[in-house]
Scaffold this motif. Sequence first.
Motif, mmCIF file in Angstrom:
data_model
loop_
_atom_site.group_PDB
_atom_site.id
_atom_site.type_symbol
_atom_site.label_atom_id
_atom_site.label_comp_id
_atom_site.label_asym_id
_atom_site.label_seq_id
_atom_site.Cartn_x
_atom_site.Cartn_y
_atom_site.Cartn_z
ATOM 1 N N TYR A 25 0.861 -1.174 0.000
ATOM 2 C CA TYR A 25 0.000 0.000 0.000
ATOM 3 C C TYR A 25 0.901 1.228 0.000
ATOM 4 C CZ TYR A 25 -3.892 -3.058 1.158
ATOM 5 O OH TYR A 25 -4.845 -4.038 1.113
ATOM 6 N N GLY A 26 0.343 2.345 -0.405
ATOM 7 C CA GLY A 26 1.126 3.567 -0.424
ATOM 8 C C GLY A 26 0.291 4.755 -0.022
ATOM 9 N N LYS A 27 0.949 5.763 0.573
ATOM 10 C CA LYS A 27 0.292 7.016 0.935
ATOM 11 C C LYS A 27 0.950 8.133 0.151
ATOM 12 C CE LYS A 27 -1.557 7.371 5.328
ATOM 13 N NZ LYS A 27 -1.454 7.736 6.722
ATOM 14 N N PHE A 28 0.115 9.013 -0.394
ATOM 15 C CA PHE A 28 0.613 10.168 -1.117
ATOM 16 C C PHE A 28 -0.413 11.286 -1.016
ATOM 17 C CE2 PHE A 28 -2.110 7.993 -4.037
ATOM 18 C CZ PHE A 28 -2.659 8.969 -4.854
ATOM 19 N N LYS A 29 0.033 12.516 -1.272
ATOM 20 C CA LYS A 29 -0.878 13.659 -1.264
ATOM 21 C C LYS A 29 -1.414 13.871 -2.668
ATOM 22 C CE LYS A 29 0.486 16.366 2.687
ATOM 23 N NZ LYS A 29 0.824 17.684 3.190
ATOM 24 N N ASP A 30 -2.752 14.002 -2.762
ATOM 25 C CA ASP A 30 -3.355 14.243 -4.071
ATOM 26 C C ASP A 30 -3.267 15.723 -4.425
ATOM 27 O OD1 ASP A 30 -5.330 15.477 -2.591
ATOM 28 O OD2 ASP A 30 -6.877 14.002 -3.042
ATOM 29 N N SER A 31 -3.856 16.105 -5.544
ATOM 30 C CA SER A 31 -3.751 17.484 -6.021
ATOM 31 C C SER A 31 -4.454 18.479 -5.107
ATOM 32 C CB SER A 31 -4.317 17.593 -7.440
ATOM 33 O OG SER A 31 -5.656 17.158 -7.462
ATOM 34 N N ASN A 32 -5.347 18.009 -4.233
ATOM 35 C CA ASN A 32 -6.021 18.886 -3.275
ATOM 36 C C ASN A 32 -5.281 18.964 -1.946
ATOM 37 O OD1 ASN A 32 -8.103 19.319 -5.119
ATOM 38 N ND2 ASN A 32 -9.150 17.474 -4.447
ATOM 39 N N GLY A 33 -4.172 18.246 -1.829
ATOM 40 C CA GLY A 33 -3.383 18.251 -0.606
ATOM 41 C C GLY A 33 -3.864 17.247 0.436
ATOM 42 N N ALA A 34 -4.816 16.411 0.081
ATOM 43 C CA ALA A 34 -5.346 15.405 1.016
ATOM 44 C C ALA A 34 -4.549 14.107 0.853
ATOM 45 C CB ALA A 34 -6.818 15.145 0.745
ATOM 46 N N TRP A 35 -4.304 13.441 1.969
ATOM 47 C CA TRP A 35 -3.592 12.168 1.920
ATOM 48 C C TRP A 35 -4.500 11.089 1.348
ATOM 49 C CZ3 TRP A 35 1.427 11.398 2.393
ATOM 50 C CH2 TRP A 35 2.193 12.348 3.050
ATOM 51 N N GLN A 36 -3.975 10.313 0.429
ATOM 52 C CA GLN A 36 -4.693 9.202 -0.172
ATOM 53 C C GLN A 36 -3.913 7.917 0.080
ATOM 54 O OE1 GLN A 36 -7.652 9.295 -1.663
ATOM 55 N NE2 GLN A 36 -7.788 11.503 -1.422
#
Length: 182
Positions: A25-36
Amino acid sequence: MKVFRINKIRVVNGKRVMAPSKRYYGKFKDSNGAWQRACLFTDKASSLFELQKRARQAQQVQAGMVEADTSNGLETPLDEHLESYAEAIEKRKEKIGSKWCEEQKEKIGKVLRQAKAVMPLDATSARIKGAIDKLALSRQWSKRTSNHYIKAVKAFFAWMMAESRIGFNPALGIKTLEVKDC
């Protein structure tokens, strides 16, 4: 941004044990700045590459270098996708009947509401399976009825994949229940 495995409870020799998941699994920030959080691959290198790609795309959208790609359907609520799916299967109603089309839409809608899945990224395999299990318990469904719901949801997400509305199928890992014929 990181790649990791989550611990899952498995039953081994009648005992519950914690074991790492097969997928990364991975965590990253989307274009809105929310963690996904994204379910990736079984290979760590491929998972890291995919995660970096998603993060890079989000940064480019955030910086204004590229337009947000809403054509992939991730920015569209699942209700709208469900309406489009209903229209697509309505076109084939001569072969299958309009009553069946309406039943499919109702089944999928019930599962998505129970799973609290509003956007495509909200629909995870665990949420969908949990929603079907909850509905089955509360309404005392047979295994066969649960299988009808599982098949309806799988068909919906397979259609979304075929239409390139999503790049993953969250219902892929959900298995139908074994039913014994009398």
